[in-house]
Design a protein around this motif. Structure first.
Motif, PDB file in Angstrom:
ATOM      1  N   SER A 115     -13.785 -28.985   1.521  1.00  6.82           N
ATOM      2  CA  SER A 115     -14.721 -30.046   1.153  1.00  6.82           C
ATOM      3  C   SER A 115     -14.393 -30.521  -0.252  1.00  6.82           C
ATOM      4  N   SER A 168     -14.935 -25.028  -1.063  1.00  6.97           N
ATOM      5  CA  SER A 168     -15.662 -26.252  -1.376  1.00  6.97           C
ATOM      6  C   SER A 168     -15.572 -26.503  -2.868  1.00  6.97           C
ATOM      7  N   TRP A 227     -19.418 -25.981  -7.418  1.00  6.82           N
ATOM      8  CA  TRP A 227     -20.064 -27.290  -7.561  1.00  6.82           C
ATOM      9  C   TRP A 227     -20.272 -27.586  -9.045  1.00  6.82           C
ATOM     10  N   ASN A 269     -17.667 -21.565  -3.005  1.00  2.83           N
ATOM     11  CA  ASN A 269     -18.227 -22.885  -3.283  1.00  2.83           C
ATOM     12  C   ASN A 269     -18.342 -23.081  -4.785  1.00  2.83           C
ATOM     13  N   LYS A 280     -12.934 -20.897   3.944  1.00  2.00           N
ATOM     14  CA  LYS A 280     -13.655 -22.095   3.528  1.00  2.00           C
ATOM     15  C   LYS A 280     -13.674 -22.192   2.013  1.00  2.00           C
ATOM     16  N   ASN A 323     -13.496 -32.869   4.334  1.00  2.00           N
ATOM     17  CA  ASN A 323     -14.605 -33.724   3.938  1.00  2.00           C
ATOM     18  C   ASN A 323     -14.211 -34.473   2.669  1.00  2.00           C
ATOM     19  N   GLU A 364     -16.722 -29.483  -5.040  1.00  2.00           N
ATOM     20  CA  GLU A 364     -17.457 -30.738  -5.084  1.00  2.00           C
ATOM     21  C   GLU A 364     -17.941 -31.008  -6.506  1.00  2.00           C
TER      22      GLU A 364
END
Length: 561
Positions: A225, A200, A173, A171, A198, A257, A202
Motif C-alpha cells: 500500500s 504499508s 504511517w 505499517n 504485507k 494500492n 502511507e
C-alpha cells in the motif's frame, strides 16, 4: 658504659639515614604503585561497563528486546511497545455519574488538572503498536504512526524483528521516511521471517520516489500500500517497470494500492504497460488520482486482446527458439517431430510454404524404431490392416500411417512417452522405460515454470500480419473511483467487459482466469444514468462475487423472518 650506651643509641640512629634512603626508595616504589593502582583498583564499584548491543541475544519478545537494545545503544527516550488499542464500546453512563461531585472531588479535580491534560495527549506520544495472536500472544502486525523513524531505530529493528516468527505485516504511517531510510528498511525485510507479506507505507512522500525498490524480483511482499505519497507520472513509470518489463516481471505482488496520489494519463499508461506481461497482480487501486480518458483507454486495452509491439514479437520468437532447443536437447530421438510441429504452430516466422517443407523433411527423417513393430502387426493381421486402410481411404502405406497417430500425442508437452508405454510391456529392455519415465518427470517439472516466467509464450492470434495476445485476464479487481474519466473512457471499458463476458462463456475459460470480477468507476466525470455505464454495471453484476452473496443473504433473512 657511656660509649656502650652511646653506641647502642648511635646504632639505631646510624641506620636511620640508610633506612631513610631505603624508606625513600620504598616510598617511591609505593608512590609508583599508588599511581598505577587507580587505573585498576580505583573504579566505581556500583557502576558497570557499557554493554555492547551486539552481544545481546533476542528472546523473541518485542517489548523486552526493543527496550534492552535501546538501553544498550544509549537511547534513553525511546518509544514503548504497546498493544494496539481496540475500538471502545458505546459509552453508557452509570448511576454514579449522575450524582453531584462532592467538595473533595472538586478539590482533587482542580489539583489534578495538569495530569488530566497530559493524559489526553497520551495517544500522541511515540509508541510502537502491535497486534498479537490470540493463542500464543506473539506479534502479528506492527503499527508505527505519526513519529519519525530514524536510522538508529531501523538498526535496532534489524536485531529484534527477525526473531518474531509470526510477523505478517508492517505499517508505517507518516513516519518521515527518506530515500536513505527506505533503502535501510528494504534491506531489513529479508532478515524477517518468511511470514512477512504485507507492507504499508502511507503518507511518506519521497523526493526520488524510489518505492519501486519494494517490488524487486527477489522481494517477497504480496500486499503493498502506497497511498498518499504524492506519486506522480515519474513514480508510476518506475512502478510500471517493476511490475513487468520485456525480460522480467514481478511474481509475488498480489495487491497494489496507489490511491490518493497524483498519477495522470501518462502514469496510467506506464501502469498499463506493466500489466501487459504481469500475471501475478490480482488487485489494483488507482482511486483518487488524475487519470482522464487517455489513461483509462490504455488500461482498458490491456485487459482484452492487444497487439504485440515489434520488440515483443522478436522476444517471443527468441523464447520459442530457446524452448524448442531445450526440448530437443532433453529428448533428441523421441520428441524431435513433435517439437518441430509445435514450433511451426506457434512460431510466426514460419509460413505455410516453410511448414510444408518442414513436414516433408520430418517425414524423411522419421525415426524407424517403431516401424518393425507396426509391420509385424500388419503381417500377422494383414486382412484387418487392409480393411482399415480401405475404410480410411488415405491411400498411405502402413509405415506412413503409424507416425501420424504419434503426431497428435507428440504435439503436447510431457505426453510423449505415455502412448509408448502400453505396447512396450514385455518388449524391449527395461532401461528404456526408466529413461522414458525420467524424461516425463523432467518435462513436467520444466514445463510448469516456463508458463509463469514467459507470458509471451501464451497462445496468440494472427490477424492481418499482426500478432495479438489474449490480454491480461489475471487482474480481478480494478478501482478507478474519483478520477476524471468521461464517457469516452467508458467506451473502452465497455468493450473490455463485453469481451471478457464472452470469453468466460467459452470452453477455454475453464482452463484459467476469466478477467475482471469487480470494476469500480463511480464518481467520475459522467452521469450514473449514462447508458454506457449502465451496460457495464449490468455485465459486471453477475460476475461480481460480492453482489452474488448479497441476494443469498437477503433470501436467508427473508426465509428466517
Amino acid at each position: 658504659m657511656s660509649g656502650e650506651a652511646s653506641a647502642p643509641g648511635a646504632s639505631p640512629r646510624a641506620p636511620r639515614p640508610g633506612t631513610q634512603k631505603s624508606s625513600g626508595s620504598v616510598t617511591k616504589k609505593g608512590d609508583r604503585g599508588a599511581k598505577e593502582k587507580p587505573a585498576t583498583v580505583l573504579q566505581p564499584v556500583g557502576e558497570e561497563e557499557p554493554k555492547n548491543p551486539e552481544e545481546y541475544q533476542c528472546t523473541g519478545v518485542l517489548e523486552t528486546d526493543f527496550a534492552e537494545l535501546c538501553a544498550r545503544s544509549g537511547y534513553t527516550d525511546f518509544p514503548k511497545v504497546v498493544p494496539r488499542p481496540r475500538p471502545h464500546p458505546a459509552f453508557v453512563p452509570s448511576a454514579s455519574m449522575s450524582e453531584k461531585p462532592t467538595l473533595d472531588d472538586q478539590r482533587l479535580s482542580g489539583s489534578c488538572s495538569l495530569n488530566s491534560l497530559e493524559s489526553k495527549y497520551v495517544f500522541f506520544r511515540p509508541t510502537i503498536q502491535v497486534e498479537l495472536e490470540p493463542e500464543d500472544k506473539s506479534v502479528k502486525e506492527i503499527y508505527i504512526r505519526g513519529w519519525k523513524v530514524e536510522e538508529r531505530i531501523l538498526g535496532i529493528f534489524s536485531k529484534c524483528l527477525p526473531p518474531l516468527s509470526q510477523l505478517q505485516a508492517i505499517n508505517l504511517w507518516k513516519v518521515g521516511l527518506t530515500d536513505k531510510t527506505l533503502t535501510t528498511f528494504i534491506a531489513l525485510l529479508p532478515l524477517c521471517t518468511s511470514t512477512l507479506r504485507k507492507v504499508s507505507l502511507e503518507g511518506n512522500p519521497l523526493p526520488e520516489q524510489s518505492y519501486h525498490k519494494l517490488m524487486a524480483l527477489d522481494s517477497t511482499i504480496s500486499h503493498l500500500s502506497l497511498r498518499n505519497n504524492n506519486i506522480d507520472d515519474h513514480g508510476a513509470q518506475l512502478l510500471g517497470q517493476a511490475l513487468s518489463t520485456l525480460h522480467s516481471c514481478n511474481r509475488t505482488l498480489v495487491s497494489l494500492n496507489l490511491g490518493f496520489n497524483h498519477i495522470g494519463d501518462a502514469g496510467a499508461g506506464y501502469i498499463a504497460d506493466g500489466l501487459r506481461l504481469n500475471r501475478a497482480l490480482l488487485w489494483l487501486s488507482l482511486a483518487h488520482n488524475r487519470i482522464q480518458d487517455q489513461g483509462a483507454l490504455k488500461l482498458a486495452e490491456v485487459l482484452r486482446p492487444f497487439e504485440l509491439t515489434h520488440t515483443e514479437v522478436v522476444e517471443r520468437r527468441r523464447l520459442l527458439l530457446e524452448k524448442g532447443s531445450q526440448e530437443r536437447s532433453r529428448s533428441p530421438s523421441s520428441s524431435r517431430h513433435g517439437d518441430s510441429k509445435a514450433e511451426r504452430e506457434k512460431n510466426p516466422l514460419m509460413g505455410a510454404s516453410n511448414a510444408a517443407l518442414a513436414e516433408r523433411s520430418d517425414r524423411d527423417r522419421m525415426p524407424t524404431a517403431k516401424t518393425p513393430r507396426a509391420l509385424g502387426k500388419k503381417k500377422e493381421k494383414s486382412g484387418d490392416g487392409v480393411k482399415k486402410e480401405e475404410k480410411s481411404g488415405s491411400g498411405q502405406s502402413p509405415t506412413q500411417g503409424a507416425p501420424k497417430k504419434e503426431d497428435a500425442t507428440k504435439a503436447g508437452k510431457g505426453k510423449v512417452t505415455i502412448p509408448e508405454q502400453k505396447p512396450s510391456k514385455g518388449k524391449g529392455p527395461k532401461t528404456g522405460n526408466k529413461e522414458k519415465r525420467s524424461f516425463l518427470l523432467e518435462s513436467e517439472l520444466v514445463a510448469e515454470p516456463s508458463e509463469v516466467v514467459s507470458p509471451l509464450l501464451e497462445p496468440v492470434e494472427h490477424r492481418e500480419g499482426k500478432v495479438f495476445m489474449p490480454g491480461n485476464k489475471v487482474l480481478l479487481h480494478l478501482n478507478l473511483i474519483r478520477n476524471r474519466i468521461t464517457e469516452v473512457g467508458l467506451e473502452g471499458f465497455l468493450a473490455t467487459v463485453q469481451h471478457q463476458a464472452q470469453f468466460s462463456k467459452s470452453k477455454s475459460a475453464a482452463k484459467g482466469p476469466v478477467g475482471l470480477l469487480c470494476l469500480s468507476l463511480a464518481k467520475n466525470c459522467f452521469s450514473l444514468q449514462c447508458p454506457t455505464y449502465t451496460m457495464i454495471q449490468e455485465l459486471m453484476l453477475p460476475r461480481d462475487p460480492i453482489s452474488k452473496a448479497k441476494p443469498r443473504e437477503e433470501e436467508t433473512t427473508a426465509s428466517s423472518t
